[in-house]
Design a protein around this motif. Structure first.
Motif, PDB file in Angstrom:
ATOM      1  N   VAL A 138       0.720  -2.080   0.255  1.00 15.27           N
ATOM      2  CA  VAL A 138       0.010   0.101   0.193  1.00 15.27           C
ATOM      3  C   VAL A 138       0.657   1.160  -0.167  1.00 15.27           C
ATOM      4  N   TYR A 139       1.931   1.190   0.789  1.00 13.42           N
ATOM      5  CA  TYR A 139       2.508   2.523   1.215  1.00 13.42           C
ATOM      6  C   TYR A 139       3.760   2.327  -0.551  1.00 13.42           C
ATOM      7  N   ASN A 140       4.150   1.681  -1.266  1.00 13.42           N
ATOM      8  CA  ASN A 140       4.778   1.754  -2.405  1.00 13.42           C
ATOM      9  C   ASN A 140       3.877   2.200  -3.607  1.00 13.42           C
ATOM     10  N   ASN A 141       2.630   1.572  -3.657  1.00 12.01           N
ATOM     11  CA  ASN A 141       1.361   1.851  -4.381  1.00 12.01           C
ATOM     12  C   ASN A 141       0.942   3.491  -4.546  1.00 12.01           C
ATOM     13  N   PHE A 142       1.349   3.875  -3.087  1.00  6.04           N
ATOM     14  CA  PHE A 142       0.325   5.327  -3.188  1.00  6.04           C
ATOM     15  C   PHE A 142       1.550   5.719  -3.320  1.00  6.04           C
ATOM     16  N   LEU A 143       2.648   5.816  -3.011  1.00 13.21           N
ATOM     17  CA  LEU A 143       3.821   7.135  -3.642  1.00 13.21           C
ATOM     18  C   LEU A 143       4.393   6.820  -4.544  1.00 13.21           C
ATOM     19  N   ALA A 144       4.129   5.766  -5.788  1.00 17.85           N
ATOM     20  CA  ALA A 144       4.375   5.759  -7.316  1.00 17.85           C
ATOM     21  C   ALA A 144       2.927   6.757  -7.812  1.00 17.85           C
ATOM     22  N   GLU A 145       1.852   6.935  -7.078  1.00 15.01           N
ATOM     23  CA  GLU A 145       0.940   7.195  -7.944  1.00 15.01           C
ATOM     24  C   GLU A 145       1.183   8.834  -7.095  1.00 15.01           C
ATOM     25  N   ARG A 146       1.693   8.844  -5.919  1.00 15.26           N
ATOM     26  CA  ARG A 146       1.564  10.692  -5.877  1.00 15.26           C
ATOM     27  C   ARG A 146       2.742  11.438  -6.561  1.00 15.26           C
ATOM     28  N   LYS A 147       4.166  10.125  -7.148  1.00 14.42           N
ATOM     29  CA  LYS A 147       5.118  10.781  -7.830  1.00 14.42           C
ATOM     30  C   LYS A 147       4.477  10.886  -9.444  1.00 14.42           C
ATOM     31  N   ASN A 148       3.485   9.775  -9.770  1.00 15.34           N
ATOM     32  CA  ASN A 148       3.636  10.097 -11.109  1.00 15.34           C
ATOM     33  C   ASN A 148       2.535  11.249 -11.482  1.00 15.34           C
ATOM     34  N   LYS A 149       1.230  11.769 -10.690  1.00 16.38           N
ATOM     35  CA  LYS A 149       0.533  12.226 -10.543  1.00 16.38           C
ATOM     36  C   LYS A 149       1.112  13.525 -10.290  1.00 16.38           C
ATOM     37  N   TYR A 150       2.099  14.325  -9.560  1.00 20.76           N
ATOM     38  CA  TYR A 150       3.218  15.212  -9.489  1.00 20.76           C
ATOM     39  C   TYR A 150       4.453  15.257 -11.096  1.00 20.76           C
ATOM     40  N   GLU A 151       4.504  14.191 -11.218  1.00 24.26           N
ATOM     41  CA  GLU A 151       5.484  14.074 -12.782  1.00 24.26           C
ATOM     42  C   GLU A 151       4.502  14.510 -13.636  1.00 24.26           C
ATOM     43  N   GLU A 152       3.076  13.696 -14.349  1.00 26.58           N
ATOM     44  CA  GLU A 152       2.509  14.913 -15.284  1.00 26.58           C
ATOM     45  C   GLU A 152       1.646  15.692 -14.980  1.00 26.58           C
ATOM     46  N   SER A 153       0.878  15.912 -13.424  1.00 24.92           N
ATOM     47  CA  SER A 153       0.498  17.274 -14.075  1.00 24.92           C
ATOM     48  C   SER A 153       0.884  18.742 -13.159  1.00 24.92           C
ATOM     49  N   LYS A 154       1.812  18.492 -11.822  1.00 27.69           N
ATOM     50  CA  LYS A 154       2.302  19.065 -10.757  1.00 27.69           C
ATOM     51  C   LYS A 154       1.374  19.997 -10.022  1.00 27.69           C
ATOM     52  N   THR A 155       0.421  18.529  -9.694  1.00 28.89           N
ATOM     53  CA  THR A 155      -0.588  18.034  -8.349  1.00 28.89           C
ATOM     54  C   THR A 155      -0.151  17.486  -7.606  1.00 28.89           C
ATOM     55  N   LYS A 156      -0.487  17.944  -6.088  1.00 30.99           N
ATOM     56  CA  LYS A 156      -0.568  17.549  -5.532  1.00 30.99           C
ATOM     57  C   LYS A 156      -1.273  16.400  -5.178  1.00 30.99           C
ATOM     58  N   VAL A 157      -1.545  15.521  -4.543  1.00 27.94           N
ATOM     59  CA  VAL A 157      -2.046  14.457  -3.811  1.00 27.94           C
ATOM     60  C   VAL A 157      -2.891  14.012  -2.203  1.00 27.94           C
ATOM     61  N   HIS A 158      -3.730  14.466  -1.867  1.00 32.12           N
ATOM     62  CA  HIS A 158      -4.374  14.315  -0.907  1.00 32.12           C
ATOM     63  C   HIS A 158      -4.502  13.327   0.493  1.00 32.12           C
ATOM     64  N   VAL A 159      -4.022  13.320   1.016  1.00 32.15           N
ATOM     65  CA  VAL A 159      -4.036  11.539   1.670  1.00 32.15           C
ATOM     66  C   VAL A 159      -5.380  11.472   1.866  1.00 32.15           C
ATOM     67  N   TYR A 160      -6.379  11.680   2.289  1.00 33.42           N
ATOM     68  CA  TYR A 160      -7.610  11.296   1.989  1.00 33.42           C
ATOM     69  C   TYR A 160      -8.274  10.632   1.030  1.00 33.42           C
ATOM     70  N   GLU A 161      -8.014  11.469  -0.559  1.00 37.31           N
ATOM     71  CA  GLU A 161      -7.917  10.780  -1.871  1.00 37.31           C
ATOM     72  C   GLU A 161      -7.396  10.476  -1.471  1.00 37.31           C
ATOM     73  N   GLN A 162      -6.580   9.531  -1.028  1.00 39.24           N
ATOM     74  CA  GLN A 162      -5.962   7.754  -1.020  1.00 39.24           C
ATOM     75  C   GLN A 162      -6.793   6.873  -0.181  1.00 39.24           C
ATOM     76  N   LEU A 163      -6.970   8.031   0.501  1.00 38.12           N
ATOM     77  CA  LEU A 163      -7.809   6.360   2.259  1.00 38.12           C
ATOM     78  C   LEU A 163      -9.278   6.060   1.270  1.00 38.12           C
ATOM     79  N   LYS A 164      -9.472   7.032   0.157  1.00 40.71           N
ATOM     80  CA  LYS A 164     -10.665   6.491  -0.584  1.00 40.71           C
ATOM     81  C   LYS A 164     -10.883   5.211  -1.684  1.00 40.71           C
ATOM     82  N   LYS A 165      -8.968   6.115  -2.360  1.00 47.15           N
ATOM     83  CA  LYS A 165      -8.601   4.658  -3.311  1.00 47.15           C
ATOM     84  C   LYS A 165      -8.827   3.636  -2.984  1.00 47.15           C
ATOM     85  N   LEU A 166      -7.638   3.317  -1.071  1.00 49.12           N
ATOM     86  CA  LEU A 166      -7.565   2.396  -0.621  1.00 49.12           C
ATOM     87  C   LEU A 166      -9.104   0.883  -0.564  1.00 49.12           C
ATOM     88  N   THR A 167      -9.926   2.168  -0.203  1.00 49.39           N
ATOM     89  CA  THR A 167     -10.975   1.092   0.109  1.00 49.39           C
ATOM     90  C   THR A 167     -11.646   0.368  -1.795  1.00 49.39           C
TER      91      THR A 167
END
Length: 191
Positions: free
Chosen positions: A31-60
């Motif tokens: 889970v840690y590595n999956n969401f770290l990769a998601e944050r890294k890719n999102k920032y490289e693509e659109s220079k936006t941050k992913v909020h922790v609550y968005e990732q908690l929703k994606k966890l379900t």
């Protein structure tokens, strides 16, 4: 005002409990590595941050996709997402970019103490019986422990437990909330 104390105890899990602990190590790392990769890719693509609550929703959603994530404690998975967010907060304060977690390097996970209800009785998910030398943890049930701690020393409300592994030995660190004692110092002489 309260303060916190931590107590570390060695636990002796059975083979089934040991297997579940190892699965939990792997799932929290995934889970840690999956969401770290998601944050890294999102920032490289659109220079936006992913909020922790968005990732908690994606966890379900991730738990629906991956059946094996449902076998372990949900608090441990959520704590893994919060740990990632804390690592990013540290990065913004100059501590270095978060790294992917590798297998076998500092294996641990944290679970929170929750109040559960079963047959109209309320009980906490983490309980300690010093007489029987048993600690009850979520999903693991009763685990034997050894330690020099006594009931008199561990006074307070249990907040969380961190299960860790060090050289094929398993430990649990218990975080306890205790009342803050302010000592009044009255000097009797001047040095």
């Amino acid at each position: 005002m309260n303060t916190y104390k931590a107590y570390k105890l060695r636990i002796y899990p059975t083979d089934l409990q040991r297997e579940l602990i190892e699965k939990t190590f792997g799932c929290t790392r995934y889970v840690y590595n999956n969401f770290l990769a998601e944050r890294k890719n999102k920032y490289e693509e659109s220079k936006t941050k992913v909020h922790v609550y968005e990732q908690l929703k994606k966890l379900t959603d991730l738990k629906r996709e991956k059946e094996w994530l449902r076998e372990i404690d949900s608090c441990a998975l959520q704590a893994s997402v919060y740990n990632l967010d804390n690592a990013f907060q540290g990065f913004f304060y100059g501590k270095g970019y978060p790294k992917f977690r590798a297998k076998g390097v500092h294996e641990s996970f944290r679970t929170n103490n929750t109040l559960n209800t079963y047959k109209n009785k309320k009980y906490e998910s983490i309980r300690i019986d010093f007489n029987k030398r048993i600690i009850t943890l979520p999903k693991l049930k009763e685990v034997k422990f050894r330690g020099y701690r006594t009931t008199k020393e561990m006074v307070g409300k249990i907040k969380s437990a961190t299960i860790s592994k060090d050289a094929n030995k398993y430990f649990v660190s218990i975080l306890v909330e205790v009342p803050f004692i302010k000592y009044s110092i009255n000097p009797t002489s001047i040095v």
